[in-house]
Design a protein around this motif. Structure first.
Motif, PDB file in Angstrom:
ATOM      1  N   ILE A  51       0.863  -1.186   0.000  1.00 34.87           N
ATOM      2  CA  ILE A  51       0.000   0.000   0.000  1.00 34.87           C
ATOM      3  C   ILE A  51       0.897   1.233   0.000  1.00 34.87           C
ATOM      4  CG2 ILE A  51      -1.775   1.291   1.244  1.00 34.87           C
ATOM      5  CD1 ILE A  51      -2.646  -1.389   2.480  1.00 34.87           C
ATOM      6  N   ASP A  52       0.934   1.914  -1.135  1.00 36.95           N
ATOM      7  CA  ASP A  52       1.735   3.131  -1.252  1.00 36.95           C
ATOM      8  C   ASP A  52       0.945   4.319  -0.708  1.00 36.95           C
ATOM      9  OD1 ASP A  52       3.753   1.728  -2.563  1.00 36.95           O
ATOM     10  OD2 ASP A  52       2.816   2.051  -4.516  1.00 36.95           O
ATOM     11  N   LYS A  53       1.582   5.091   0.118  1.00 36.39           N
ATOM     12  CA  LYS A  53       1.008   6.318   0.674  1.00 36.39           C
ATOM     13  C   LYS A  53      -0.417   6.101   1.199  1.00 36.39           C
ATOM     14  CE  LYS A  53       3.782   9.068  -2.439  1.00 36.39           C
ATOM     15  NZ  LYS A  53       3.834   9.994  -3.542  1.00 36.39           N
ATOM     16  N   PRO A  54      -0.568   5.316   2.257  1.00 39.24           N
ATOM     17  CA  PRO A  54      -1.911   5.119   2.809  1.00 39.24           C
ATOM     18  C   PRO A  54      -2.471   6.422   3.374  1.00 39.24           C
ATOM     19  CG  PRO A  54      -0.274   4.183   4.266  1.00 39.24           C
ATOM     20  CD  PRO A  54       0.453   4.619   3.031  1.00 39.24           C
ATOM     21  N   ASP A  55      -3.751   6.609   3.209  1.00 34.43           N
ATOM     22  CA  ASP A  55      -4.435   7.790   3.722  1.00 34.43           C
ATOM     23  C   ASP A  55      -4.375   7.765   5.251  1.00 34.43           C
ATOM     24  OD1 ASP A  55      -6.234   9.769   4.519  1.00 34.43           O
ATOM     25  OD2 ASP A  55      -7.681   9.288   2.950  1.00 34.43           O
ATOM     26  N   PRO A  56      -3.801   8.791   5.869  1.00 37.29           N
ATOM     27  CA  PRO A  56      -3.686   8.797   7.332  1.00 37.29           C
ATOM     28  C   PRO A  56      -5.028   8.929   8.043  1.00 37.29           C
ATOM     29  CG  PRO A  56      -2.913  10.875   6.436  1.00 37.29           C
ATOM     30  CD  PRO A  56      -3.201   9.975   5.262  1.00 37.29           C
ATOM     31  N   GLU A  57      -6.083   9.222   7.296  1.00 39.05           N
ATOM     32  CA  GLU A  57      -7.400   9.379   7.900  1.00 39.05           C
ATOM     33  C   GLU A  57      -8.280   8.142   7.726  1.00 39.05           C
ATOM     34  OE1 GLU A  57      -9.244  13.081   6.905  1.00 39.05           O
ATOM     35  OE2 GLU A  57      -7.369  14.180   7.122  1.00 39.05           O
ATOM     36  N   LYS A  58      -7.685   7.030   7.259  1.00 37.78           N
ATOM     37  CA  LYS A  58      -8.442   5.795   7.056  1.00 37.78           C
ATOM     38  C   LYS A  58      -7.620   4.606   7.536  1.00 37.78           C
ATOM     39  CE  LYS A  58     -10.670   7.412   2.843  1.00 37.78           C
ATOM     40  NZ  LYS A  58     -10.788   7.191   1.405  1.00 37.78           N
ATOM     41  N   PRO A  59      -8.285   3.598   8.106  1.00 38.29           N
ATOM     42  CA  PRO A  59      -7.544   2.390   8.461  1.00 38.29           C
ATOM     43  C   PRO A  59      -7.127   1.639   7.191  1.00 38.29           C
ATOM     44  CG  PRO A  59      -9.882   2.076   8.847  1.00 38.29           C
ATOM     45  CD  PRO A  59      -9.696   3.511   8.463  1.00 38.29           C
ATOM     46  N   LEU A  60      -6.091   0.836   7.288  1.00 43.18           N
ATOM     47  CA  LEU A  60      -5.577   0.115   6.121  1.00 43.18           C
ATOM     48  C   LEU A  60      -6.616  -0.839   5.533  1.00 43.18           C
ATOM     49  CD1 LEU A  60      -1.954  -0.692   7.315  1.00 43.18           C
ATOM     50  CD2 LEU A  60      -2.695   1.129   5.763  1.00 43.18           C
ATOM     51  N   LEU A  61      -7.415  -1.451   6.376  1.00 45.67           N
ATOM     52  CA  LEU A  61      -8.444  -2.372   5.883  1.00 45.67           C
ATOM     53  C   LEU A  61      -9.420  -1.654   4.963  1.00 45.67           C
ATOM     54  CD1 LEU A  61      -9.511  -5.245   5.948  1.00 45.67           C
ATOM     55  CD2 LEU A  61     -10.763  -4.665   8.023  1.00 45.67           C
ATOM     56  N   LEU A  62      -9.819  -0.464   5.313  1.00 51.24           N
ATOM     57  CA  LEU A  62     -10.713   0.323   4.462  1.00 51.24           C
ATOM     58  C   LEU A  62     -10.017   0.700   3.159  1.00 51.24           C
ATOM     59  CD1 LEU A  62     -13.365   1.763   3.953  1.00 51.24           C
ATOM     60  CD2 LEU A  62     -12.500   3.696   5.280  1.00 51.24           C
ATOM     61  N   THR A  63      -8.756   1.035   3.226  1.00 46.02           N
ATOM     62  CA  THR A  63      -7.983   1.360   2.029  1.00 46.02           C
ATOM     63  C   THR A  63      -7.969   0.182   1.056  1.00 46.02           C
ATOM     64  OG1 THR A  63      -6.575   2.888   3.279  1.00 46.02           O
ATOM     65  CG2 THR A  63      -5.709   2.067   1.189  1.00 46.02           C
ATOM     66  N   ILE A  64      -7.760  -1.009   1.584  1.00 44.39           N
ATOM     67  CA  ILE A  64      -7.749  -2.209   0.742  1.00 44.39           C
ATOM     68  C   ILE A  64      -9.106  -2.439   0.100  1.00 44.39           C
ATOM     69  CG2 ILE A  64      -7.591  -4.721   0.800  1.00 44.39           C
ATOM     70  CD1 ILE A  64      -5.366  -4.337   2.912  1.00 44.39           C
ATOM     71  N   ILE A  65     -10.163  -2.276   0.856  1.00 47.67           N
ATOM     72  CA  ILE A  65     -11.517  -2.476   0.325  1.00 47.67           C
ATOM     73  C   ILE A  65     -11.825  -1.452  -0.758  1.00 47.67           C
ATOM     74  CG2 ILE A  65     -13.985  -2.331   0.893  1.00 47.67           C
ATOM     75  CD1 ILE A  65     -13.201  -3.604   3.619  1.00 47.67           C
ATOM     76  N   GLU A  66     -11.485  -0.188  -0.514  1.00 45.28           N
ATOM     77  CA  GLU A  66     -11.737   0.849  -1.509  1.00 45.28           C
ATOM     78  C   GLU A  66     -10.959   0.606  -2.807  1.00 45.28           C
ATOM     79  OE1 GLU A  66     -12.795   4.683   1.320  1.00 45.28           O
ATOM     80  OE2 GLU A  66     -10.764   4.466   0.564  1.00 45.28           O
TER      81      GLU A  66
END
Length: 69
Positions: A51-66
């Motif tokens: 995961i490049d540059k994960p959004d600091p305002e979202k958990p990683l699990l949500l980032t993966i789902i999105e």
């Protein structure tokens, strides 16, 4: 679960989710039940999962789902 392929990463994602939202009691119970007591280092987990540059305002699990949509 820890012995399964990607088991540690999966459990770490759930734990990071609890940490992200300060769900301390759920995190404590989960850590005990899943035998995952170490705190998850978000940056290390993100790199491990690609995961490049994960959004600091979202958990990683949500980032993966999105990103899966």
């Amino acid at each position: 679960m820890l012995e399964k392929e990607y088991g540690k990463e999966l459990l770490s994602l759930i734990k990071e989710y609890f940490q992200f939202y300060n769900m301390d009691y759920a995190n404590c119970v989960f850590a005990s039940e899943a035998n995952v007591r170490d705190e998850v280092k978000r940056e290390v987990l993100a790199l491990k999962l690609g995961i490049d540059k994960p959004d600091p305002e979202k958990p990683l699990l949500l980032t993966i789902i999105e990103r899966a949509k």
